[in-house]
Design an enzyme around this catalytic site. Structure first.
Site, PDB file in Angstrom:
ATOM      1  N   SER B 132      48.894  55.894  74.661  1.00  0.00           N
ATOM      2  CA  SER B 132      47.976  55.328  73.661  1.00  0.00           C
ATOM      3  C   SER B 132      47.590  53.892  73.983  1.00  0.00           C
ATOM      4  O   SER B 132      48.343  53.152  74.625  1.00  0.00           O
ATOM      5  CB  SER B 132      48.627  55.351  72.276  1.00  0.00           C
ATOM      6  OG  SER B 132      48.837  56.666  71.862  1.00  0.00           O
ATOM      7  N   GLU B 247      55.327  68.069  74.197  1.00  0.00           N
ATOM      8  CA  GLU B 247      55.614  67.314  72.982  1.00  0.00           C
ATOM      9  C   GLU B 247      55.565  68.225  71.766  1.00  0.00           C
ATOM     10  O   GLU B 247      56.434  68.217  70.917  1.00  0.00           O
ATOM     11  CB  GLU B 247      54.601  66.180  72.850  1.00  0.00           C
ATOM     12  CG  GLU B 247      54.865  65.261  71.693  1.00  0.00           C
ATOM     13  CD  GLU B 247      54.067  63.959  71.790  1.00  0.00           C
ATOM     14  OE1 GLU B 247      54.429  63.021  71.113  1.00  0.00           O
ATOM     15  OE2 GLU B 247      53.079  63.907  72.560  1.00  0.00           O
ATOM     16  N   GLU B 377      45.564  65.307  61.077  1.00  0.00           N
ATOM     17  CA  GLU B 377      44.162  65.718  61.175  1.00  0.00           C
ATOM     18  C   GLU B 377      43.852  66.326  62.542  1.00  0.00           C
ATOM     19  O   GLU B 377      43.169  67.339  62.642  1.00  0.00           O
ATOM     20  CB  GLU B 377      43.258  64.503  60.903  1.00  0.00           C
ATOM     21  CG  GLU B 377      43.295  64.020  59.454  1.00  0.00           C
ATOM     22  CD  GLU B 377      44.609  63.350  59.040  1.00  0.00           C
ATOM     23  OE1 GLU B 377      45.326  62.824  59.918  1.00  0.00           O
ATOM     24  OE2 GLU B 377      44.923  63.372  57.844  1.00  0.00           O
TER      25      GLU B 377
END
Lengths: 357, 407
Positions: B132, B247, B377
């Site tokens: 990220s 993951e 989401e």
């Protein structure tokens, strides 16, 4: 560990799915809601009885085919998917299961082969209170009883326990009722000093709980099949229907709703599988597993059937759309085995007992 | 449906039980020190990891050649189940092994594995995953950290964020942009590198929970040899995706938080300040039932997935469901647990009420859990698109060179 259907169970389910798609189409359910098609409903029962569906979990010694309870779960899932108008819940999940669990040898021999062959339909009313017993005779009214007008035998709960009643005895009066889902017939039954036999021990509430737990697992599979049918209907619609020049299935508001329905059905399926294992093996976890399966499946079916209408928009609220068939059935099944609060109680009590042990 | 062990698995379970009974008690963390976030007890976690590695239990499913035992997924589950019966330090090596080394196993040369797998397995070396960035979270392909070729090396400059464990890591795997003129996903490459390289600066981020398990990592002219690239130049996205799949696979209540439904049930059975047991109260029963059904739904969904894996199927996107349900359920369980204590539910007293403290920690932690490793989401999008087959989100970044995108 093997947490799935076997190939044989899967094959049975496939056969059931094909037959019901053909013989139990939405048009049949809709006619039944309109008060027509009872003859086709009876023909369907005759046909699936000849295939041995009601006999699947009944012992061979009692005229069954003893394929097992997981196989019955697999069938229930397909019945739920097709919203099929079959008396499996009252006749098999409740009456046959109750007699197999607690009946005497003569009671089993008298009723199980006939229930297994579908020749006689059974039913049950397990909410105590409305019936008084004097000298082994029942007096009072019970309502609503699924297939109450068609059934030949009933398991009735009274204060002193469960009773087995031959509904052809004198003193039985039945009157048909309308319900929110008239594809499944219901009736009120009045008993006027009707001869009955006790079923099981006289402190019948433990037996009643046991029978309801077993039935709840099977009903959970019907609810699961119904919920998945709603998901598939909604998916098919959102892939076709366009607004603002896009299929509505490309909008996040719709995609996320469908993801939530999927998650609810998966949570229901996993709890149902565990309960199927407990049912089939007679595991002591059954009361807890059945309550969890019941709660998860009820929530999933009600959510999926309501949102299926919502996702279809106006067309979903028409008589011709199939959405309301599931919306009706989901509520019927939710009401069938006692209110949700009772299942929360069962789950909490079972957890409490397990931890105390 | 069969929950019983096969004869071979029963033998394995008995072995595991005997081994754990002998070794696990020595590694118990001091009372009241179990931490919701993994690195506070690192020395203890390392000792426990080394013990497991030496006995061949650190990664049961890995090949024997790499220190595993070539065992089945079911055996991994058996070990997890048995291990959970003991108080043990939180696992600090999930990212090292489950993501970084697993990626290496799929993509790196044998001599690299020879050097790195064993020390990671023993917990001697820790790895972190630098994915990220400030403008690449849910939109991970938007990575801007640049790598420019310089002879046999690449010079890397940029900023990573939310890098769990970077402050204790020896090595890292990193996704960088090697070709800004290429389309977004075609210009990325994947490397492993030394976290102690010149130009690497790690700054712990203080999270909303007060802990600092993750970090910002600033990279200024960090030199990474081209020999440390995994996959093709421009093929980094493919490598990264193979890691993300791992993951989502690993989700399991006990793996992602310190509380389970069993802890909530235990609290509900204790007499509350109002003199009653919450489990006897109708409203609490309804809440407990709903939490229980979700928790067990995920547990059994995992068993279903393991059954399919054992039958030779590939892991699918269905696993996204586990984290989606658990993130929210852990948050709800913790709220319910705090309410059971009445007004005292807000008091933090680590020594006096460690049970409540764990719930409070989990409550704070859960807010981050619903974001980390795929937000609720994004997971709903994954389910809708990859499980249910619905159209992808409308995107404005397709077919345009990255350096011409307006972000």
């Amino acid at each position: 560990m093997n947490f799935d259907y076997t190939e044989e169970e899967r094959a049975l389910a496939e056969q059931a799915r094909r037959l019901l798609a053909d013989k139990s189409p939405p048009a049949l359910i809709r006619s039944l809601l309109e008060g027509e098609g009872a003859d086709r409903r009876e023909a369907l029962w005759t046909e699936i009885s000849a295939l041995g569906w009601p006999a699947v979990a009944i012992p061979e010694s009692q005229g069954g085919i003893e394929f097992g309870h997981v196989a019955l779960c697999a069938l229930a899932e397909e019945i739920g998917r097709a919203v099929a108008p079959l008396p499996m819940l009252p006749s098999i999940y409740l009456a046959a299961e109750a007699i197999a669990a607690a009946g005497t040898q003569p009671q089993m021999q008298r009723w199980l082969p006939a229930l297994a062959s579908g020749e006689i339909i059974g039913t049950a009313f397990l909410t105590p209170g409305a019936i008084t017993v004097r000298d082994g005779r029942l007096t009072g009214s019970v309502s609503p009883v699924p297939y109450g007008a068609e059934a030949g035998v009933a398991i009735i709960s009274a204060a002193d326990g469960l009773h087995l009643v031959d509904l052809t005895r004198p003193g039985v009066t039945r009157s048909a009722l309308n319900t929110i889902d008239d594809s499944v017939p219901h009736a009120a039954i009045t008993f006027d000093a009707v001869e009955a036999e006790p079923l099981g021990a006289r402190n019948g509430s433990a037996l009643g709980d046991h029978i309801v737990s077993r039935a709840a697992v099977l009903v959970a599979f019907e609810q699961l099949g119904g919920a998945e049918a709603c998901l598939q209907m909604a998916l098919a619609y959102v892939r076709e229907r366009k607004t603002f020049a896009r299929v509505i299935g490309s909008y996040q508001a719709i995609k996320h709703r469908l993801a939530d329905i999927y998650v609810a059905t998966e949570v229901a399926r996993s709890n149902a599988y565990y309960a199927a294992w407990a049912l089939a093996t007679g595991a002591p976890e059954l009361p807890l597993a059945a309550a969890a399966a019941r709660i998860a499946a009820t929530e999933a079916y009600e959510f999926a059937s309501a949102e299926c209408i919502q996702i279809h928009g106006g067309i979903g609220f028409t008589w011709e759309a199939d959405c309301h068939l599931h919306y009706r059935r989901s509520r019927l099944l939710a009401q069938a085995l006692g209110p949700m609060a009772q299942w929360h109680d069962r789950l909490a009590d079972a957890l409490d007992r397990r931890e105390a042990a | 449906m069969d929950f019983d062990d096969t004869p071979e698995d029963a033998v394995f379970r008995a072995e595991v039980r005997a081994w754990l009974a002998k070794h696990a008690p020595r590694h118990a963390p001091p009372p009241g020190e179990a931490d919701a976030e993994g690195f506070a007890l690192l020395p203890l976690a390392r000792q426990w990891q080394t013990a497991k590695a030496e006995a061949g239990y650190a990664r049961i499913g890995w090949p024997v050649a790499y220190g595993g035992r070539g065992g089945s997924v079911i055996q991994e589950v058996i070990f997890d189940e048995e291990q959970r019966r003991f108080p043990l330090p939180p696992d600090a090596f999930g990212i090292s092994l489950g993501m970084c080394i697993t990626t290496l196993l799929n993509w790196a040369a044998p001599e690299v594995l020879e050097r790195f797998v064993a020390p990671a397995l023993r917990g001697e070396e820790i790895w972190c995953q630098l994915f990220s960035e400030p403008s690449a979270g849910s939109d991970l392909g938007n990575v801007r950290t640049r790598a420019v070729r310089d002879g046999d090396d690449w010079i890397v400059t940029g900023q990573k964020v939310w890098t769990t464990g970077a402050h204790v890591s020896d090595w890292g795997t990193i996704l960088v942009r090697t070709d800004p003129g290429a389309e977004k996903y075609a210009g990325l490459s994947y490397f492993w590198f030394d976290m102690r390289s010149p130009g690497v600066e790690v700054r712990p981020i203080r999270q909303a929970s007060g802990h600092a398990a993750f970090n910002e990592v600033f990279l200024t002219d960090v030199r990474i040899p081209d020999s440390q690239r995994l996959g093709e130049v421009g093929g980094g996205w493919k490598v990264a995706i193979s890691t993300l799949l791992n993951e989502r696979m690993s989700v399991n209540e006990a793996d992602i938080a310190n509380i389970t439904i069993d802890d909530v049930v235990a609290m509900a059975r204790k007499v509350a300040p109002d003199g009653r047991r919450p489990i006897d109260d109708a409203a609490s029963r309804a809440r407990l039932a709903s939490l229980y059904v979700r928790s067990l739904g995920v547990r059994y969904s995992r068993y279903r997935m393991l059954t399919r894996l054992a039958q030779g199927e590939e892991p699918g996107p269905e696993a996204a469901m586990g984290k989606l349900v658990l993130g929210r359920n852990i948050q709800d369980m913790a709220r319910f647990a705090m309410e059971m204590r009445g007004p005292a539910g807000i008091i933090v007293d680590r020594q006096g009420d460690p049970e409540l403290t764990e719930m409070q920690e989990a409550w704070l932690y859960a807010a981050g859990l619903r974001i980390a490793g795929g937000t609720d989401e994004i997971l709903r999008n994954t389910i809708a698109e990859r499980v249910l087959g619905l159209p992808q989100e409308t995107r404005l970044d397709r077919g345009i060179p990255f350096n011409q995108l307006s972000n």
